[in-house]
Enzyme design. Structure first.
Site, PDB file in Angstrom:
ATOM      1  N   ARG A  27       0.818  -1.219   0.000  1.00  0.00           N
ATOM      2  CA  ARG A  27       0.000   0.000   0.000  1.00  0.00           C
ATOM      3  C   ARG A  27       0.849   1.265   0.000  1.00  0.00           C
ATOM      4  O   ARG A  27       0.457   2.289   0.567  1.00  0.00           O
ATOM      5  CB  ARG A  27      -0.955   0.039   1.206  1.00  0.00           C
ATOM      6  CG  ARG A  27      -2.084  -0.972   1.125  1.00  0.00           C
ATOM      7  CD  ARG A  27      -3.113  -0.564   0.105  1.00  0.00           C
ATOM      8  NE  ARG A  27      -4.076  -1.626  -0.142  1.00  0.00           N
ATOM      9  CZ  ARG A  27      -5.285  -1.680   0.385  1.00  0.00           C
ATOM     10  NH1 ARG A  27      -5.685  -0.727   1.159  1.00  0.00           N
ATOM     11  NH2 ARG A  27      -6.074  -2.684   0.106  1.00  0.00           N
ATOM     12  N   ARG A  31      -3.438   6.192   0.199  1.00  0.00           N
ATOM     13  CA  ARG A  31      -3.987   7.275   1.012  1.00  0.00           C
ATOM     14  C   ARG A  31      -3.038   7.965   1.970  1.00  0.00           C
ATOM     15  O   ARG A  31      -3.363   9.019   2.487  1.00  0.00           O
ATOM     16  CB  ARG A  31      -5.212   6.749   1.775  1.00  0.00           C
ATOM     17  CG  ARG A  31      -6.363   6.452   0.836  1.00  0.00           C
ATOM     18  CD  ARG A  31      -7.478   5.715   1.506  1.00  0.00           C
ATOM     19  NE  ARG A  31      -7.046   4.368   1.883  1.00  0.00           N
ATOM     20  CZ  ARG A  31      -7.806   3.497   2.501  1.00  0.00           C
ATOM     21  NH1 ARG A  31      -9.020   3.820   2.849  1.00  0.00           N
ATOM     22  NH2 ARG A  31      -7.347   2.305   2.807  1.00  0.00           N
ATOM     23  N   ARG A  40      -6.981  11.344  -6.443  1.00  0.00           N
ATOM     24  CA  ARG A  40      -8.209  10.582  -6.187  1.00  0.00           C
ATOM     25  C   ARG A  40      -9.456  11.439  -6.400  1.00  0.00           C
ATOM     26  O   ARG A  40     -10.481  10.937  -6.868  1.00  0.00           O
ATOM     27  CB  ARG A  40      -8.143  10.055  -4.752  1.00  0.00           C
ATOM     28  CG  ARG A  40      -9.341   9.314  -4.245  1.00  0.00           C
ATOM     29  CD  ARG A  40      -9.354   7.875  -4.744  1.00  0.00           C
ATOM     30  NE  ARG A  40     -10.412   7.121  -4.095  1.00  0.00           N
ATOM     31  CZ  ARG A  40     -11.696   7.219  -4.454  1.00  0.00           C
ATOM     32  NH1 ARG A  40     -12.062   8.009  -5.427  1.00  0.00           N
ATOM     33  NH2 ARG A  40     -12.603   6.491  -3.822  1.00  0.00           N
ATOM     34  N   ASP A  77      -6.706  -3.323  -7.748  1.00  0.00           N
ATOM     35  CA  ASP A  77      -7.281  -3.894  -6.530  1.00  0.00           C
ATOM     36  C   ASP A  77      -7.634  -5.358  -6.749  1.00  0.00           C
ATOM     37  O   ASP A  77      -7.903  -5.775  -7.877  1.00  0.00           O
ATOM     38  CB  ASP A  77      -8.530  -3.126  -6.098  1.00  0.00           C
ATOM     39  CG  ASP A  77      -8.884  -3.429  -4.650  1.00  0.00           C
ATOM     40  OD1 ASP A  77      -8.273  -2.829  -3.754  1.00  0.00           O
ATOM     41  OD2 ASP A  77      -9.746  -4.308  -4.418  1.00  0.00           O
ATOM     42  N   TYR A 152     -14.941 -12.079  -0.143  1.00  0.00           N
ATOM     43  CA  TYR A 152     -15.675 -10.848  -0.500  1.00  0.00           C
ATOM     44  C   TYR A 152     -16.886 -11.175  -1.366  1.00  0.00           C
ATOM     45  O   TYR A 152     -17.949 -10.584  -1.216  1.00  0.00           O
ATOM     46  CB  TYR A 152     -14.756  -9.871  -1.242  1.00  0.00           C
ATOM     47  CG  TYR A 152     -13.747  -9.193  -0.343  1.00  0.00           C
ATOM     48  CD1 TYR A 152     -14.073  -8.034   0.364  1.00  0.00           C
ATOM     49  CD2 TYR A 152     -12.463  -9.709  -0.175  1.00  0.00           C
ATOM     50  CE1 TYR A 152     -13.148  -7.415   1.190  1.00  0.00           C
ATOM     51  CE2 TYR A 152     -11.535  -9.100   0.646  1.00  0.00           C
ATOM     52  CZ  TYR A 152     -11.884  -7.952   1.332  1.00  0.00           C
ATOM     53  OH  TYR A 152     -10.975  -7.345   2.154  1.00  0.00           O
TER      54      TYR A 152
HETATM   55  O1  1CP Z   1       0.073   0.433  -3.159  1.00  0.00           O
HETATM   56  C1  1CP Z   1      -0.384  -0.693  -3.343  1.00  0.00           C
HETATM   57  O2  1CP Z   1      -0.227  -1.625  -2.534  1.00  0.00           O
HETATM   58  C2  1CP Z   1      -1.068  -1.001  -4.667  1.00  0.00           C
HETATM   59  C3  1CP Z   1      -2.481  -0.980  -4.729  1.00  0.00           C
HETATM   60  C4  1CP Z   1      -3.413  -1.916  -3.959  1.00  0.00           C
HETATM   61  C5  1CP Z   1      -3.276  -3.262  -3.563  1.00  0.00           C
HETATM   62  C6  1CP Z   1      -2.055  -4.160  -3.685  1.00  0.00           C
HETATM   63  C7  1CP Z   1      -4.708  -1.506  -3.583  1.00  0.00           C
HETATM   64  C8  1CP Z   1      -5.243  -0.154  -3.793  1.00  0.00           C
HETATM   65  N1  1CP Z   1      -5.370  -2.586  -3.082  1.00  0.00           N
HETATM   66  C9  1CP Z   1      -4.526  -3.672  -3.022  1.00  0.00           C
HETATM   67  C10 1CP Z   1      -4.821  -5.039  -2.567  1.00  0.00           C
HETATM   68  C11 1CP Z   1      -6.027  -5.289  -1.739  1.00  0.00           C
HETATM   69  N2  1CP Z   1      -7.292  -4.775  -1.858  1.00  0.00           N
HETATM   70  C12 1CP Z   1      -6.075  -6.251  -0.701  1.00  0.00           C
HETATM   71  C13 1CP Z   1      -4.923  -7.153  -0.327  1.00  0.00           C
HETATM   72  C14 1CP Z   1      -3.923  -6.501   0.527  1.00  0.00           C
HETATM   73  C15 1CP Z   1      -4.371  -6.166   1.929  1.00  0.00           C
HETATM   74  O3  1CP Z   1      -4.685  -7.096   2.682  1.00  0.00           O
HETATM   75  O4  1CP Z   1      -4.353  -4.968   2.260  1.00  0.00           O
HETATM   76  C16 1CP Z   1      -7.375  -6.238  -0.153  1.00  0.00           C
HETATM   77  C17 1CP Z   1      -7.907  -7.082   0.999  1.00  0.00           C
HETATM   78  C18 1CP Z   1      -8.141  -5.309  -0.892  1.00  0.00           C
HETATM   79  C19 1CP Z   1      -9.571  -4.992  -0.734  1.00  0.00           C
HETATM   80  C20 1CP Z   1      -9.779  -3.561  -0.472  1.00  0.00           C
HETATM   81  N3  1CP Z   1      -9.698  -2.606  -1.425  1.00  0.00           N
HETATM   82  C21 1CP Z   1      -9.960  -2.918   0.768  1.00  0.00           C
HETATM   83  C22 1CP Z   1      -9.989  -3.623   2.116  1.00  0.00           C
HETATM   84  C23 1CP Z   1     -11.355  -3.754   2.648  1.00  0.00           C
HETATM   85  C24 1CP Z   1     -11.399  -4.609   3.903  1.00  0.00           C
HETATM   86  O5  1CP Z   1     -12.020  -5.671   3.861  1.00  0.00           O
HETATM   87  O6  1CP Z   1     -10.785  -4.208   4.918  1.00  0.00           O
HETATM   88  C25 1CP Z   1     -10.054  -1.542   0.515  1.00  0.00           C
HETATM   89  C26 1CP Z   1     -10.328  -0.446   1.509  1.00  0.00           C
HETATM   90  C27 1CP Z   1      -9.859  -1.346  -0.872  1.00  0.00           C
HETATM   91  C28 1CP Z   1      -9.798  -0.060  -1.618  1.00  0.00           C
HETATM   92  C29 1CP Z   1      -8.434   0.352  -2.012  1.00  0.00           C
HETATM   93  N4  1CP Z   1      -7.544  -0.441  -2.728  1.00  0.00           N
HETATM   94  C30 1CP Z   1      -6.403   0.288  -2.991  1.00  0.00           C
HETATM   95  C31 1CP Z   1      -6.566   1.589  -2.404  1.00  0.00           C
HETATM   96  C32 1CP Z   1      -5.570   2.723  -2.490  1.00  0.00           C
HETATM   97  C33 1CP Z   1      -7.841   1.626  -1.802  1.00  0.00           C
HETATM   98  C34 1CP Z   1      -8.496   2.789  -1.113  1.00  0.00           C
HETATM   99  C35 1CP Z   1      -9.389   3.456  -2.090  1.00  0.00           C
HETATM  100  C36 1CP Z   1      -9.540   4.917  -1.871  1.00  0.00           C
HETATM  101  O7  1CP Z   1      -8.719   5.692  -2.386  1.00  0.00           O
HETATM  102  O8  1CP Z   1     -10.504   5.279  -1.215  1.00  0.00           O
END
Ligand code: 1CP
Length: 343
Positions: A27, A31, A40, A77, A152
């Site tokens: 990540r 954010r 964004r 994602d 999910y």
């Molecule tokens: O920087 C990076 O790592 C690249 C981008 C990336 C990656 C690798 C994003 C962007 N998402 C992910 C993987 C991801 N997405 C995972 C696996 C890694 C982890 O465990 O953190 C998971 C579980 C998700 C699902 C997801 N997408 C969530 C989690 C929800 C939960 O159940 O807690 C969320 C909040 C997102 C949205 C998301 N994905 C990425 C970003 C920057 C965001 C936030 C979106 C925004 O800007 O509001």
């Protein structure tokens, strides 16, 4: 003509012990950066952002300009796959992902081939980034682990996974078939990403916790093996990093059975466990607590030194045990990355 340098990340994944480990953070794009929050606001929604190659490439590169990370991870994602298979996916502002009703598995199965074409924009993002990233910095592609993505799809949102695990016990055949469909679409997606410029491929199995060994082998190990074998069968040689987050002692079962080059460890991984995996020929990645990165101070500095000492004598990639939290001070990120890259 001088040869392009091999990125440190790829050398570590090839099993080399380096003078200092390569470093990147889960990540790292996102954010915690003000420039990300600005970008964004220009996207209609998060899904549209991920499918806009110009914007996604910019988000991928933002942390690379700010910090001397050794690798970029494509901005995308894990939930793009269910959407590409025909299940509704959207993000509620301030809450997280929401998914529509789970379609019948055979309806999803019929969409596997089309799903890869629907994800073509992510390939374009990778090509754009590879064209702009310095040759000594690696580019990572990724997908979710089938079980995590299935949680999910079944629950319809982020959750404690209890409904998904109950589903795994009550409807084992349906779950196995769903995992098979996800293995197929994920393998195709990763092949596409490698062809578009991803030099390493990571499988995020974020919700691998709480599974008994036989269940873990059936719904995590088996699908991961199948993905790696399919991708290899398609001629892709990019190394894999598997991340069975929360697997605890079963990380060793995972490492022994899944032919990944790298195993990403979460925050609870003991030093001795990491060293055993290195001795068995795996490159390890991890495992700094994202809460400690946010907290900072002497405890953070000490823990960074402890990882370097415990794991630096074998193939190692410095990273977190889970993604950067949105309110992490940028100085803390900069300080750790500076410490690692200084050697
Ligand atoms: O920087 C990076 O790592 C690249 C981008 C990336 C990656 C690798 C994003 C962007 N998402 C992910 C993987 C991801 N997405 C995972 C696996 C890694 C982890 O465990 O953190 C998971 C579980 C998700 C699902 C997801 N997408 C969530 C989690 C929800 C939960 O159940 O807690 C969320 C909040 C997102 C949205 C998301 N994905 C990425 C970003 C920057 C965001 C936030 C979106 C925004 O800007 O509001």
């Amino acid at each position: 003509m001088t040869q392009a340098p091999v990125p440190l990340l790829l050398r570590a994944l090839a099993g080399e012990t380096l003078p200092r480990p390569p470093v990147w953070f889960m990540r790292q794009a996102g954010r915690s950066l003000p420039e990300y929050r600005e970008l964004r606001t220009r996207a209609k929604d998060f899904i549209a952002f991920c499918h806009d190659p110009q914007m996604a490439a910019e988000a991928t590169l933002q942390p690379m300009r700010r910090f001397p990370f050794d690798a970029a991870i494509v901005f995308a994602d894990i939930l793009l796959i269910p959407r590409a298979l025909g299940q509704d996916v959207w993000f509620e502002a301030g809450e997280g992902p929401r998914l529509g009703e789970l379609p019948p598995v055979e309806t999803l199965a019929a969409q596997v081939e089309a799903s890869t074409a629907r994800l073509a924009a992510i390939g374009e993002t990778l090509s754009l980034v590879r064209g702009q990233l310095e040759p000594e910095r690696a580019l990572i592609g990724f997908a979710g682990g089938p079980w995590t993505v299935a949680t999910y799809m079944i629950e319809g949102r982020g959750s404690d996974r209890s409904a998904a695990r109950t589903f795994a016990y009550q409807h084992p055949q349906t779950l196995d078939r769903l995992l098979e469909v996800l293995v197929d679409s994920t393998a195709r997606y990763l092949v596409m990403q490698a062809k578009a410029g991803a030099q390493a491929l990571k499988i995020f199995e974020s919700w691998a916790e709480g599974l008994a060994e036989d269940v873990f082998e059936r719904i995590v190990v088996g699908p991961h093996k199948a993905i790696v074998e399919k991708v290899r069968g398609a001629g892709v040689t990019a190394p894999f990093i598997g991340f069975p987050r929360g697997a605890g002692a079963l990380v060793e079962t995972y490492a022994a059975q899944v032919p990944v080059e790298g195993v990403a460890l979460d925050t609870q991984a003991p030093f001795a466990l990491g060293r055993r995996l290195q001795a068995q020929g795996k490159t390890i990645q991890g495992a700094l607590d994202n809460l400690l990165l946010r907290a900072g101070g002497p405890a953070l500095d000490a823990r960074v030194e402890a990882y370097l000492e415990a794991w630096g004598q074998g193939p190692y990639i410095f990273n977190l045990g889970h993604g950067i939290l949105p309110d992490t001070p940028i100085e803390h990120i900069a300080r750790v990355v500076e410490r690692i890259t200084r050697g």
